[in-house]
Design a protein around this motif. Structure first.
Motif, PDB file in Angstrom:
ATOM      1  N   GLN A  64       6.273  46.425 -41.581  1.00 53.59           N
ATOM      2  CA  GLN A  64       5.943  46.403 -40.154  1.00 53.59           C
ATOM      3  C   GLN A  64       5.298  45.092 -39.711  1.00 53.59           C
ATOM      4  O   GLN A  64       5.173  44.856 -38.516  1.00 53.59           O
ATOM      5  CB  GLN A  64       5.007  47.567 -39.815  1.00 53.59           C
ATOM      6  CG  GLN A  64       5.683  48.911 -39.888  1.00 53.59           C
ATOM      7  CD  GLN A  64       4.751  50.043 -39.501  1.00 53.59           C
ATOM      8  OE1 GLN A  64       3.539  49.875 -39.435  1.00 53.59           O
ATOM      9  NE2 GLN A  64       5.331  51.208 -39.251  1.00 53.59           N
ATOM     10  N   ASN A  65       4.879  44.239 -40.630  1.00 52.93           N
ATOM     11  CA  ASN A  65       4.193  42.997 -40.277  1.00 52.93           C
ATOM     12  C   ASN A  65       4.913  41.798 -40.886  1.00 52.93           C
ATOM     13  O   ASN A  65       4.355  41.061 -41.700  1.00 52.93           O
ATOM     14  CB  ASN A  65       2.735  43.036 -40.748  1.00 52.93           C
ATOM     15  CG  ASN A  65       1.917  44.045 -39.995  1.00 52.93           C
ATOM     16  OD1 ASN A  65       1.598  43.834 -38.837  1.00 52.93           O
ATOM     17  ND2 ASN A  65       1.613  45.154 -40.643  1.00 52.93           N
ATOM     18  N   ASP A  67       6.233  39.297 -39.029  1.00 55.95           N
ATOM     19  CA  ASP A  67       6.204  38.141 -38.129  1.00 55.95           C
ATOM     20  C   ASP A  67       5.703  36.935 -38.907  1.00 55.95           C
ATOM     21  O   ASP A  67       4.707  37.004 -39.634  1.00 55.95           O
ATOM     22  CB  ASP A  67       5.277  38.397 -36.938  1.00 55.95           C
ATOM     23  CG  ASP A  67       5.710  39.585 -36.107  1.00 55.95           C
ATOM     24  OD1 ASP A  67       6.916  39.907 -36.129  1.00 55.95           O
ATOM     25  OD2 ASP A  67       4.833  40.197 -35.478  1.00 55.95           O
ATOM     26  N   LEU A  82       2.948  37.686 -41.705  1.00 57.72           N
ATOM     27  CA  LEU A  82       1.620  38.189 -41.351  1.00 57.72           C
ATOM     28  C   LEU A  82       1.103  39.186 -42.380  1.00 57.72           C
ATOM     29  O   LEU A  82      -0.047  39.122 -42.814  1.00 57.72           O
ATOM     30  CB  LEU A  82       1.668  38.826 -39.960  1.00 57.72           C
ATOM     31  CG  LEU A  82       0.379  39.491 -39.483  1.00 57.72           C
ATOM     32  CD1 LEU A  82      -0.738  38.458 -39.361  1.00 57.72           C
ATOM     33  CD2 LEU A  82       0.614  40.187 -38.154  1.00 57.72           C
ATOM     34  N   GLY A  83       1.936  40.128 -42.812  1.00 55.51           N
ATOM     35  CA  GLY A  83       1.517  41.136 -43.788  1.00 55.51           C
ATOM     36  C   GLY A  83       1.100  40.506 -45.097  1.00 55.51           C
ATOM     37  O   GLY A  83       0.088  40.886 -45.692  1.00 55.51           O
TER      38      GLY A  83
END
Length: 126
Positions: A64-65, A67, A82-83
């Motif tokens: 989900q992260n 980006d 980002l994750g």
């Protein structure tokens, strides 16, 4: 004066009935079997299950992260997801906490060793 008379006078305690009396037989509970206690295997199974849940949550976090962000650190610059960046930061924080905890444990062990040596406790050879 008997023990039971003394026990009756102590606050919060009650005199015990005679072991042969019916009152004593009513209060005796059967021994607890050892099967109710969790085993090491059960604890290991629970730990593995919890670990798998945490890993699944980490996978969802990474998915989900995704980006891409630019990270700058002491003049270095790079692009990461980002994750991944947040995960690296969390692991770095965990390493710092582990180092601080390890230093404190070492400090306490040294102090305990010095105390034992000063007192001449068991195993010191004095």
């Amino acid at each position: 004066m008997s023990f039971q008379d003394d026990a009756a006078r102590v606050p919060g305690s009650a005199a015990r009935p005679d072991p042969g009396s019916s009152e004593h037989r009513e209060r005796v509970t059967p021994p607890v079997s050892g099967h109710d206690r969790p085993t090491r295997t059960a604890a290991l199974w629970v730990a593995v299950a919890v670990g798998l849940v945490v890993l699944v949550m980490l996978i969802v976090f990474f998915v989900q992260n995704q980006d891409m962000i630019t990270v700058r650190f002491f003049g270095l610059e790079g692009t990461l997801a980002l994750g991944t960046t947040l995960f690296i930061a969390a692991v770095g924080g965990g390493v710092l906490v582990a180092l601080a905890g390890g230093a404190r444990i070492l400090q306490l062990r040294i102090a305990g060793h010095r105390r034992k040596k000063a007192v001449g406790g068991p195993g010191t050879g004095y």
